[in-house]
Design an enzyme around this catalytic site. Structure first.
Site, PDB file in Angstrom:
ATOM      1  N   VAL A  12     -28.272 -45.530  20.012  1.00 31.59           N
ATOM      2  CA  VAL A  12     -27.694 -46.771  19.514  1.00 31.59           C
ATOM      3  C   VAL A  12     -26.339 -46.972  20.176  1.00 31.59           C
ATOM      4  O   VAL A  12     -25.440 -46.125  20.041  1.00 31.59           O
ATOM      5  CB  VAL A  12     -27.523 -46.746  17.978  1.00 31.59           C
ATOM      6  CG1 VAL A  12     -26.953 -48.071  17.483  1.00 31.59           C
ATOM      7  CG2 VAL A  12     -28.850 -46.444  17.295  1.00 31.59           C
ATOM      8  N   GLY A  18     -19.723 -51.862  12.413  1.00 30.77           N
ATOM      9  CA  GLY A  18     -20.484 -53.100  12.326  1.00 30.77           C
ATOM     10  C   GLY A  18     -21.981 -52.910  12.356  1.00 30.77           C
ATOM     11  O   GLY A  18     -22.548 -52.027  11.702  1.00 30.77           O
ATOM     12  N   TYR A 164     -19.128 -65.799  26.951  1.00 27.57           N
ATOM     13  CA  TYR A 164     -19.905 -64.983  26.006  1.00 27.57           C
ATOM     14  C   TYR A 164     -21.312 -65.554  25.855  1.00 27.57           C
ATOM     15  O   TYR A 164     -22.298 -64.811  25.900  1.00 27.57           O
ATOM     16  CB  TYR A 164     -19.189 -64.949  24.658  1.00 27.57           C
ATOM     17  CG  TYR A 164     -19.951 -64.230  23.569  1.00 27.57           C
ATOM     18  CD1 TYR A 164     -19.920 -62.844  23.470  1.00 27.57           C
ATOM     19  CD2 TYR A 164     -20.699 -64.943  22.628  1.00 27.57           C
ATOM     20  CE1 TYR A 164     -20.621 -62.180  22.455  1.00 27.57           C
ATOM     21  CE2 TYR A 164     -21.401 -64.282  21.617  1.00 27.57           C
ATOM     22  CZ  TYR A 164     -21.361 -62.914  21.544  1.00 27.57           C
ATOM     23  OH  TYR A 164     -22.056 -62.271  20.547  1.00 27.57           O
ATOM     24  N   SER A 167     -23.423 -64.753  28.860  1.00 25.44           N
ATOM     25  CA  SER A 167     -23.821 -63.348  28.946  1.00 25.44           C
ATOM     26  C   SER A 167     -24.952 -63.025  27.981  1.00 25.44           C
ATOM     27  O   SER A 167     -25.855 -62.252  28.300  1.00 25.44           O
ATOM     28  CB  SER A 167     -22.617 -62.437  28.690  1.00 25.44           C
ATOM     29  OG  SER A 167     -22.202 -62.484  27.329  1.00 25.44           O
TER      30      SER A 167
END
Length: 260
Positions: A12, A18, A164, A167
């Site tokens: 991970v 988060g 962002y 991407s």
């Protein structure tokens, strides 16, 4: 540790906080040992490792930058040596823009940062893990999976953080491409598109979105929680979506649902 070496292994990224942290805990509850990767967050990784130990799961904490492609092969080898073959990769690590603002003022530094980590780094880490998976015999009775955590901004444009959005849109396509490449090998590739999830990254925007949620921005009138996303990832990793290829699931409370 109390566990042997027979548990499946999940890698991970962005695991220290988060969505990544919640996902690591959810996969541990599913029976996975965890390779938890994050950059420069060693204290939180250590805390996570302690929680996983109390759950009876092994954890390998990795302080690494997924944007550093030269380290990918060594990272995969390190996970294999410490825990065993990787059965699940969760591509969660990502960064936002350096500064929201006018699209005409986007800096090369912010653009390159988004693409180096969100897109390029994730693409090549996935390549390294996929090669490793294909080099191992398919485990009998055990699902193998790769999950891309993208964003609602893979679909919906936000002009104040264009680099962002771009991407994440590219990453969404990467998920589909890897799904096409790996389906015949029995490796499930999925995409999760989180919407408004309350994390440290989104906390600065909370007052703005609190008001928008109250005005009906999401059909489920609340912030999403990291655990909401983690539960979906757990379902995918457990192989509970049979005969599905390149599925994307929006965990967004109805944010992107078309309505009038």
């Amino acid at each position: 540790m109390s566990m042997g070496t027979t548990a499946p292994v999940a890698l991970v990224t962005g695991a220290s906080r988060g969505i990544g942290r919640a996902t690591a805990l959810a996969l541990a509850a599913e029976g996975f040992d965890i390779a938890a990767l994050a950059l420069g967050d060693t204290e939180r990784l250590a805390t996570l490792a302690g929680e996983l130990d109390r759950l009876g799961r092994r954890c390998l904490a990795l302080d690494a930058d997924i944007g550093d492609k030269a380290r990918h092969a060594a990272l995969v080898a390190q996970v294999r040596a410490a825990l065993g073959p990787i059965a699940c990769l969760v591509n969660n690590a990502g960064v936002s823009v350096l500064q929201r603002g006018d699209l005409l003022e986007v800096s090369e530094a912010s653009y390159d940062r988004c693409f180096d980590i969100n897109t390029r780094g994730t693409f090549f880490l996935t390549q390294a893990v996929a090669r490793s998976m294909l080099g191992d015999p398919a485990p009998e009775g055990r699902h193998r999976s790769i999950v891309f955590v993208t964003s609602s901004n893979a679909v919906a444009a936000t002009v104040e953080r264009g680099e962002y959005c771009m991407s994440k849109t590219a990453l969404s396509m990467a998920a589909r491409l890897y799904a096409m490449r790996l389906a015949k090998h029995g490796i499930g590739v999925y995409e999760v598109q989180p919407g408004l999830i309350l994390t440290e990254m989104t906390a600065p925007s909370k007052p703005k979105y609190d008001a928008l949620i109250a005005q009906g921005m999401t059909l489920d009138p609340r912030w999403g929680q990291p655990e909401d996303v983690a539960r979906v990832v757990r379902t995918m990793a457990a192989g509970l979506l049979p005969y599905t290829v390149a599925q994307d699931v929006r965990v967004d409370g109805g944010l992107l649902m078309q309505r009038f």
